[in-house]
Design an enzyme around this catalytic site. Structure first.
Site, PDB file in Angstrom:
ATOM      1  CB  THR A  94      -1.500  -6.128 -30.392  1.00 60.74           C
ATOM      2  OG1 THR A  94      -1.213  -6.412 -29.598  1.00 60.74           O
ATOM      3  CG2 THR A  94      -2.134  -5.601 -31.760  1.00 60.74           C
ATOM      4  CE  LYS A 136      -3.268  -6.939 -37.922  1.00 60.08           C
ATOM      5  NZ  LYS A 136      -2.301  -7.563 -38.379  1.00 60.08           N
ATOM      6  NE  ARG A 180       0.681 -12.679 -35.787  1.00 62.56           N
ATOM      7  CZ  ARG A 180      -0.170 -12.203 -37.290  1.00 62.56           C
ATOM      8  NH1 ARG A 180      -0.397 -13.288 -37.753  1.00 62.56           N
ATOM      9  NH2 ARG A 180      -0.541 -11.096 -37.231  1.00 62.56           N
ATOM     10  CB  CYS A 240       4.368  -9.671 -36.941  1.00 61.05           C
ATOM     11  SG  CYS A 240       3.444  -9.995 -35.238  1.00 61.05           S
ATOM     12  CB  THR A 294       1.183  -9.486 -31.342  1.00 64.42           C
ATOM     13  OG1 THR A 294       1.028  -8.076 -31.618  1.00 64.42           O
ATOM     14  CG2 THR A 294       0.392 -10.529 -30.253  1.00 64.42           C
ATOM     15  CB  CYS A 336       0.963  -2.374 -33.303  1.00 68.08           C
ATOM     16  SG  CYS A 336      -0.305  -3.146 -34.003  1.00 68.08           S
TER      17      CYS A 336
END
Length: 239
Positions: free
Chosen positions: A125, A165, A48, A83, A85, A194
């Site tokens: 993010t 991640k 994204r 999520c 974003t 996030c």
């Protein structure tokens, strides 16, 4: 009975943790008291942030729309996306189905308002920050906001992409440094905006004055599906 649909895999560990949160936060005495949940785990959905910042021409929308329609066909009453974003594409996604998406960002701002917070810091993010998702939601609730400076934002992205991640332990001094910088700017509460940052809170103490947006999504999912919430989760801001 209302049931929850989840578009997952963005990222995979955050989705697993979101399901854990819904179980932990539901005031259930037996299996049958918990949420009915259908999860479509789709880690192949394009990134994204890369799309929003123009680093990739691959949009996540087609795959997310397909997942939403599948969940609707399977009987979901509402949809949650663990999520943050991805909520940049909220309007497009909502138009693809008749059932509601739970807007994680707006619900987070509303929770701050309900708890008397007048100024919040945003950890998210670069894609989320660039879109102004949290900024707009906070302003709509009359809450002022602060974001990290350029160096601080680089640290946030490092924590998200190079640590969580990547399956590596978070570099906690970086996290603490960025949070301290937001407090100096006047933030009463720091939003973990996030879902990878949510995993830091899961495993490590983050101190007082933090609100995990993923916990807000879990809380609202339980409430929307008309299941009882454990009293300990009425307010989600750390003390």
């Amino acid at each position: 009975m209302k049931s929850l649909g989840v578009i997952g895999g963005l990222g995979p560990m955050a989705t697993a943790y979101f399901l854990e949160l819904t179980v932990r936060m539901t005031d259930a005495a037996r299996d049958q008291d918990h949420l009915e949940v259908t999860i479509l785990d789709r880690p192949s959905i394009p990134d994204r942030t890369a799309c929003i910042l123009g680093r990739s021409k691959e949009s996540p929308v087609p795959m997310m729309e397909k997942a939403a329609k599948t969940l609707e066909a399977l009987g979901a009453s509402c949809i949650a996306v663990p999520c943050v974003t991805s909520h940049y594409f909220f309007e497009e996604l909502q138009k693809s189905v008749r059932i509601p998406f739970i807007h994680l960002v707006r619900e987070t701002a509303a929770h701050l308002k309900e708890n008397g917070v007048s100024s919040a810091g945003i950890l998210a993010t670069s894609g989320t920050v660039a879109t102004g998702l949290f900024q707009k939601a906070l302003e709509a609730e009359g809450i002022s906001w602060h974001i990290p400076d350029a160096g601080g934002q680089e640290k946030v992205m490092h924590l998200i992409y190079e640590n969580v991640k990547a399956g590596l332990p978070p570099e906690l001094p970086l996290f603490e440094e960025v949070c301290a910088g937001l407090r100096k700017k006047g933030a009463e509460c720091t939003i973990l905006g996030c879902t990878e940052l949510s995993l830091i809170k899961r495993d490590f103490p983050v101190g007082p004055g933090c609100l995990d947006a993923l916990e807000v999504l879990a809380k609202r999912s339980i409430e929307y599906c008309e299941k009882p919430l454990r009293p300990a989760y009425t307010s989600l801001i750390t003390r």
